[in-house]
Write an enzyme that holds these catalytic residues in place. Structure first.
Site, PDB file in Angstrom:
ATOM      1  N   GLY A 186      -8.289  11.113 -11.619  1.00  0.00           N
ATOM      2  CA  GLY A 186      -8.767  10.098 -11.597  1.00  0.00           C
ATOM      3  C   GLY A 186      -8.901   8.676 -10.821  1.00  0.00           C
ATOM      4  N   HIS A 220       8.852  -4.167 -34.187  1.00  0.00           N
ATOM      5  CA  HIS A 220       6.851  -4.314 -35.121  1.00  0.00           C
ATOM      6  C   HIS A 220       6.242  -4.784 -34.464  1.00  0.00           C
ATOM      7  CE1 HIS A 220       4.699  -2.673 -37.616  1.00  0.00           C
ATOM      8  NE2 HIS A 220       4.189  -3.264 -37.827  1.00  0.00           N
ATOM      9  N   HIS A 238      -2.836   0.840  -8.422  1.00  0.00           N
ATOM     10  CA  HIS A 238      -3.596  -0.443  -9.514  1.00  0.00           C
ATOM     11  C   HIS A 238      -3.669   0.536 -10.643  1.00  0.00           C
ATOM     12  CE1 HIS A 238      -6.810   2.883  -7.660  1.00  0.00           C
ATOM     13  NE2 HIS A 238      -7.562   2.427  -9.070  1.00  0.00           N
ATOM     14  N   CYS A 253       7.729   3.146 -36.745  1.00  0.00           N
ATOM     15  CA  CYS A 253       9.489   2.133 -37.065  1.00  0.00           C
ATOM     16  C   CYS A 253      10.060   3.690 -37.632  1.00  0.00           C
ATOM     17  CB  CYS A 253       8.928   1.307 -37.792  1.00  0.00           C
ATOM     18  SG  CYS A 253       8.439  -0.071 -37.059  1.00  0.00           S
ATOM     19  N   GLN A 277      -6.233  -0.280 -15.502  1.00  0.00           N
ATOM     20  CA  GLN A 277      -7.470  -0.783 -14.793  1.00  0.00           C
ATOM     21  C   GLN A 277      -7.605  -1.130 -16.615  1.00  0.00           C
ATOM     22  OE1 GLN A 277     -11.486   1.741 -13.788  1.00  0.00           O
ATOM     23  NE2 GLN A 277      -9.448   3.425 -12.783  1.00  0.00           N
ATOM     24  N   HIS A 307      -4.359   3.415  -2.945  1.00  0.00           N
ATOM     25  CA  HIS A 307      -3.698   1.702  -3.358  1.00  0.00           C
ATOM     26  C   HIS A 307      -2.711   1.962  -4.453  1.00  0.00           C
ATOM     27  CE1 HIS A 307      -2.665  -2.354  -1.772  1.00  0.00           C
ATOM     28  NE2 HIS A 307      -2.070  -2.245  -3.035  1.00  0.00           N
ATOM     29  N   HIS A 362       1.623  -0.273 -34.687  1.00  0.00           N
ATOM     30  CA  HIS A 362       2.206   0.014 -33.995  1.00  0.00           C
ATOM     31  C   HIS A 362       2.143   0.363 -32.304  1.00  0.00           C
ATOM     32  CE1 HIS A 362       7.309  -0.472 -33.757  1.00  0.00           C
ATOM     33  NE2 HIS A 362       6.768  -0.497 -32.594  1.00  0.00           N
ATOM     34  N   GLU A 378      -8.990  23.480 -24.232  1.00  0.00           N
ATOM     35  CA  GLU A 378      -8.773  21.900 -24.819  1.00  0.00           C
ATOM     36  C   GLU A 378     -10.226  20.961 -24.946  1.00  0.00           C
ATOM     37  OE1 GLU A 378      -7.759  23.668 -22.121  1.00  0.00           O
ATOM     38  OE2 GLU A 378      -5.020  23.585 -22.523  1.00  0.00           O
ATOM     39  N   HIS A 424       0.661  -1.323   0.195  1.00  0.00           N
ATOM     40  CA  HIS A 424      -0.120  -0.221   0.142  1.00  0.00           C
ATOM     41  C   HIS A 424       0.907   1.459  -0.400  1.00  0.00           C
ATOM     42  CE1 HIS A 424      -3.626   1.796   1.145  1.00  0.00           C
ATOM     43  NE2 HIS A 424      -3.112   2.841   1.494  1.00  0.00           N
TER      44      HIS A 424
HETATM   45 ZN   LIG Z   1      -3.460  -0.787   0.228  1.00  0.00          ZN
HETATM   46 ZN   LIG Z   2       5.972   0.123 -36.797  1.00  0.00          ZN
END
Ligand SMILES: [Zn+2]
Ligand SMILES: [Zn+2]
Ligand SMILES: [Zn+2]
Length: 278
Positions: free
Chosen positions: A104, A185, A111, A144, A113, A109, A238, A254, A58
């Site tokens: 967000g 690639h 983590h 690339c 998603q 702890h 890629h 924005e 934690h």
């Molecule tokens: Zn925890």
């Molecule tokens: Zn590539």
């Protein structure tokens, strides 16, 4: 919601009964517990919404976890993507991490998603379309080409090794935005071999630590951009990871325009991040 003193953390060892049933776990070295767990989100935004707790520790941020947790995280994302794509209704699997207040994240702890979607999100489709256009015009994968260009110029390269390149993109949306691009690639993250995934996990961890040191624990997001899971391998796309620190808020300008105002040049942010990694 951040945990208040006295509140029980449902992601800590011993509190497993507080989470929905487990979908995947990696055992701890001595076999007495777990070192990574995946379970369904208790408050799902959609049907297939999973939480990955990449360490029993934690801590307050991803960068404070051991590097092995970052490597385990990459393996778990691959394992869960391979399992989820068996459901052919699911078109796209979004992996992301929200780290820190304002990013967000709903629990302190560390983590991550996974959200499995029945559609390809519009941002991803834009990138796929742009990559296809470049491939049709030039006959190469744009990522690339970008690796070659950035390795030649060097000024936006933050870290490189046999497996990958870490760069500040030439038109960042956020100050200190950083991309991790595997050298080999490949369009699909879940088809990537372990050595590359290990290197990507290590690079994410190094960059997280460096951002936390330089910017005093800013909120940040990681996200994976990869090909839609039901599609065959693509020569024009890629996969890569994007790390987005959130130094200033996203506001009306924005949201209204899709353009981002960023106060630091990528060459400058690359130099700051690179210097501390030596
Ligand atoms: Zn925890
Ligand atoms: Zn590539
Ligand atoms: Zn991308």
């Amino acid at each position: 919601m951040q945990l208040k003193p006295g509140m029980i953390c449902p992601f800590c060892p011993g509190n497993e009964s507080l989470t929905p049933p487990e979908l995947l776990s990696y055992p701890s070295e001595d076999g007495s517990g777990w070192r990574l767990r995946v379970f369904l989100n208790k408050y799902p935004a959609i049907d297939a919404h999973e939480v990955i707790v990449e360490s029993p520790e934690h801590k307050s941020s991803f960068g404070e976890l051991p590097e092995t947790a970052a490597v385990d995280l990459m393996s778990a994302v691959r394992d869960r993507m391979l399992a989820l794509k068996q459901d052919t209704e699911l078109e796209y699997i979004q992996f992301f991490k929200n780290n820190g207040p304002g990013s967000g994240a709903s629990l302190s702890h560390p983590h991550s998603q996974l959200m499995a979607l029945p559609i390809v999100p519009s941002q991803v489709q834009l990138e796929l379309d742009g990559s296809l256009q470049h491939y049709e015009d030039h006959g190469h994968c744009i990522f690339c080409d970008l690796i070659e260009l950035e390795c030649g110029r060097r000024e936006r390269v933050i870290l490189e090794n046999e497996e990958l390149l870490v760069v500040a993109p030439y038109a960042p949306r956020f100050g200190f935005e950083t991309w991790v691009i595997p050298r080999a690639h490949g369009s699909h993250f879940e088809m990537t071999e372990h050595g590359t995934l290990r290197a990507v996990g290590q690079a994410l961890h190094k960059i997280a630590r460096r951002l936390e040191a330089v910017l005093d624990y800013p909120p940040y997001n990681f996200l994976l951009h990869t090909a839609p899971v039901q599609e065959p391998s693509m020569p024009h796309y890629h996969w890569h990871m994007e790390i987005l620190p959130r130094m200033s808020g996203v506001g009306g300008y924005e949201f209204g325009t899709g353009c981002y105002i960023n106060a630091i040049l990528p060459e400058e942010s690359a130099a700051v991040l690179r210097d501390g990694l030596k």
